[in-house]
Design a protein around this motif. Structure first.
Motif, PDB file in Angstrom:
ATOM      1  N   PRO A 285       0.819  -1.221   0.000  1.00  0.00           N
ATOM      2  CA  PRO A 285       0.000   0.000   0.000  1.00  0.00           C
ATOM      3  C   PRO A 285       0.852   1.269   0.000  1.00  0.00           C
TER       4      PRO A 285
ATOM      5  N   TYR B 152      -9.017  10.555  -2.529  1.00  0.00           N
ATOM      6  CA  TYR B 152      -9.832   9.551  -3.212  1.00  0.00           C
ATOM      7  C   TYR B 152      -9.222   9.149  -4.553  1.00  0.00           C
TER       8      TYR B 152
ATOM      9  N   MET C  11      -6.758   6.435  -4.002  1.00  0.00           N
ATOM     10  CA  MET C  11      -7.411   5.133  -3.835  1.00  0.00           C
ATOM     11  C   MET C  11      -7.795   4.535  -5.194  1.00  0.00           C
TER      12      MET C  11
ATOM     13  N   GLU D 257      -6.237   1.239  -7.221  1.00  0.00           N
ATOM     14  CA  GLU D 257      -7.108   0.110  -7.546  1.00  0.00           C
ATOM     15  C   GLU D 257      -7.079  -0.189  -9.057  1.00  0.00           C
TER      16      GLU D 257
ATOM     17  N   ARG E 255      -6.065  -2.814  -2.691  1.00  0.00           N
ATOM     18  CA  ARG E 255      -7.077  -1.787  -2.380  1.00  0.00           C
ATOM     19  C   ARG E 255      -6.668  -1.128  -1.084  1.00  0.00           C
ATOM     20  N   ILE E 256      -6.740   0.177  -1.047  1.00  0.00           N
ATOM     21  CA  ILE E 256      -6.369   0.882   0.173  1.00  0.00           C
ATOM     22  C   ILE E 256      -7.613   1.542   0.761  1.00  0.00           C
ATOM     23  N   GLY E 257      -7.949   1.179   1.972  1.00  0.00           N
ATOM     24  CA  GLY E 257      -9.124   1.745   2.632  1.00  0.00           C
ATOM     25  C   GLY E 257      -8.872   3.190   3.029  1.00  0.00           C
ATOM     26  N   ALA E 258      -9.961   3.934   3.204  1.00  0.00           N
ATOM     27  CA  ALA E 258      -9.848   5.361   3.497  1.00  0.00           C
ATOM     28  C   ALA E 258      -9.092   5.620   4.805  1.00  0.00           C
ATOM     29  N   GLY E 259      -9.392   4.806   5.826  1.00  0.00           N
ATOM     30  CA  GLY E 259      -8.729   4.999   7.118  1.00  0.00           C
ATOM     31  C   GLY E 259      -7.246   4.704   7.031  1.00  0.00           C
ATOM     32  N   THR E 260      -6.924   3.611   6.322  1.00  0.00           N
ATOM     33  CA  THR E 260      -5.513   3.248   6.158  1.00  0.00           C
ATOM     34  C   THR E 260      -4.782   4.347   5.392  1.00  0.00           C
ATOM     35  N   LEU E 261      -5.405   4.821   4.318  1.00  0.00           N
ATOM     36  CA  LEU E 261      -4.770   5.861   3.513  1.00  0.00           C
ATOM     37  C   LEU E 261      -4.549   7.130   4.327  1.00  0.00           C
ATOM     38  N   TYR E 262      -5.558   7.502   5.103  1.00  0.00           N
ATOM     39  CA  TYR E 262      -5.418   8.726   5.907  1.00  0.00           C
ATOM     40  C   TYR E 262      -4.207   8.619   6.830  1.00  0.00           C
TER      41      TYR E 262
ATOM     42  N   LEU F  41      -1.567   6.649   6.443  1.00  0.00           N
ATOM     43  CA  LEU F  41      -0.334   6.657   5.650  1.00  0.00           C
ATOM     44  C   LEU F  41       0.024   8.084   5.239  1.00  0.00           C
TER      45      LEU F  41
END
Lengths: 107, 445
Positions: free
Chosen positions: A12, A27, A30, A34, A42-49, A51
């Motif tokens: 990720p 977004y 993300m 994908e 796939r990177i979830g919103a919480g994980t991305l935030y 990172l």
């Protein structure tokens, strides 16, 4: 400690940094990841935030625009260097793999 | 028509976030269909809706603390990112962020990396709940100091007895939660190593633990309130005064929560407001208490339950018992009562001719009386200018007796369930003073 952790990027992390070779907001990152990986990563919103906050703190990425609602990020010099290093490392891995697995190894 | 909203007890801890999802989904699928609306201090509010299958996602946003508004810029950005990826925001409660999606929508899960997720949890818990646990453990170990050796004077009031037993009692739920947390993190570490997802707490386990916590808290509050009320009825009205501390604590907590939630402010500003409020309350409380004590007025006497006369039915030595005819210019009586030492009081008289003070304890049985007697002998006898020598038990008509001063002007007696301490300027070894004291204390027969 943090530097040490970033030495080998997780998938990720790697794809997030790849996506930020040109300015993108959350977004878009993300979606880019994908699409690029055809849904494999796939990177979830919480994980991305998390990172992004961490990358920003480490000055690997920076905000290029902030219109109040949406923040757009891009790689910094340091981030570019880190990504290039990782890319070169991965390429070495692939080359070595080629020599053994695809019969390029002579002697 | 039934009710449109419904409140349920909501006792989930940070690590129960997956169990919370299960709970919201169950409420939504119930025959009536209850949709989560709001999470409050210890309750959740649901609104009646169509029963439908929804998928909930409860995420933990670690960058928010009790000092942060729930609408700060960072959390709004985070929520917008979640909404862009297909989740609908419902509500939040401090770090908890609740989202839902329809089951056919299948948005990307909010957390997709268990390493990142574990770090978020660790960061959140070590900065909040773990600190709370540590404080509890610290208080617990400090309170052990007052248990060993046990201070006999704690037996004289109900609130003293309750505070002695409640500390070991409270450590049970705290130990339960700490154990659960440590176990969870240990399992999480193992799972991550094996490339598995993080361990999930089942709804049943979370609810069982939550109910236990409610039970312990309710028991604790019930015991304290009962003890304080019983103390106040027994004459120790000062116990009521101690209610001020927890009550003002809860009041400040609720007020501050409102302040934080109602307006977006910086963390520093919120911390300053909180510190200011605590400081103000401490100053008001201490200056009020100090001035009350200094004034020694009727309000102070009322609060500590002090009376100026010896009420009927209480035995105590008076100056006139020893032939001092002058009217004492100061007399005071204070009574406590507990279920272990039902009657215990102190009475003193002061005149220009002399001073006499009686401390009188009647325990529920002789064994407890003996325990108090031994404790007092050890404590009072070891003070400066004291020396212990046996008093003639037969002449005093008691089980055991000691003089605590060289000139025999202080006396400790044990008679069946009674412990009496007399402190004066008379020589209690003289036969006539012995008789005078015995009749005053009502222990002649």
């Amino acid at each position: 400690m943090a530097r040490e952790q970033l030495k080998n990027l997780t998938e990720p992390m790697y794809y997030t940094l790849l996506a930020l070779t040109s300015p993108r907001h959350g977004y878009e990152i993300m979606q880019t990841v994908e699409v690029t990986t055809k849904g494999r990563v796939r990177i979830g919103a919480g994980t991305l935030y998390t990172l992004l906050s961490r990358f920003e703190k480490e000055k690997i990425i920076c905000r290029v625009s902030d219109d109040g609602r949406r923040k757009t990020y891009s790689l910094t010099e340091k981030g570019r260097e880190l990504l290039e290093n990782e890319f070169n490392r991965l390429q070495l891995l692939v080359e070595d793999g080629n020599s053994f697995l695809r019969g390029d190894l002579h002697g | 028509m039934g009710k449109l909203t419904k409140r349920t007890l909501f006792m989930f801890s940070l690590l129960d976030y997956k169990a919370m999802e299960e709970y919201f989904e169950q409420m939504q699928m119930a025959a009536q269909g209850w949709m989560l609306e709001k999470i409050e201090v210890i309750t959740a509010k649901f609104r009646k809706s169509e029963p439908q299958k929804l998928k909930f996602s409860v995420d933990i946003f670690p960058y928010i603390s009790a000092f942060d508004s729930h609408e700060s810029k960072s959390v709004t950005e985070y929520r917008e990112l979640c909404e862009a990826s297909g989740w609908r925001f419902v509500t939040s409660s401090n770090k908890f962020q609740v989202f839902y999606a329809k089951t056919d929508e299948d948005p990307i899960p909010i957390q997709t990396d268990s390493v990142v997720e574990e770090k978020i949890l660790r960061k959140s818990i070590f900065s909040s709940e773990f600190l709370l646990f540590l404080t509890f453990f610290l208080i617990f170990f400090l309170s052990l100091g007052s248990l060993f050796p046990f201070d006999y004077s704690k037996l004289f009031t109900n609130s003293g007895i309750v505070s002695t037993i409640s500390n070991p009692l409270l450590i049970l739920p705290v130990a339960l939660y700490t154990g659960y947390y440590l176990l969870w993190f240990w399992k999480a570490k193992k799972n991550i190593k094996r490339g598995l997802s993080l361990p999930q707490t089942s709804l049943r386990a979370a609810q069982l633990r939550g109910n236990l916590l409610v039970f312990f808290t309710a028991l604790f509050i019930f015991l304290y309130l009962t003890a304080i009320i019983a103390d106040a009825l027994g004459g120790y009205t000062f116990a009521l005064y101690f209610l001020i501390i927890p009550l003002s604590g809860v009041a400040v907590g609720l007020w501050f929560r409102n302040i934080v939630l109602n307006k977006v402010r910086s963390r520093t500003k919120n911390i300053l407001i909180f510190a200011g409020a605590i400081l103000a309350i401490t100053i008001i409380f201490t200056s009020f208490t100090t001035s009350l004590i200094i004034s020694r007025g009727t309000l102070f006497e009322g609060i500590i339950g002090m009376k100026n006369e010896l009420p009927d039915g209480y035995a105590a030595s008076k100056l006139e018992d020893f032939g001092l005819k002058e009217e004492p210019h100061n007399t005071a009586f204070m009574r406590n009562s507990s279920f272990i030492v039902p009657t215990n009081y102190e009475y003193h008289e002061i005149s220009t001719e002399g001073v006499i003070r009686t401390r009188y304890y009647e325990a529920i049985n002789a064994a407890i009386a003996a325990y108090i007697f031994d404790g007092m002998l050890e404590r009072e006898g070891s003070l400066l200018y004291r020396s212990v020598s046996a008093a003639p038990a037969e002449e005093w008509n008691v089980d055991r007796g000691y003089y605590l001063k060289d000139d025999s002007s202080m006396l400790l007696l044990l008679k069946d369930k009674l412990v009496i301490l007399l402190d004066s300027e008379f020589d209690f070894s003289l036969p006539e003073t012995i008789d005078a004291a015995k009749s005053g204390l009502d222990i002649s027969d």
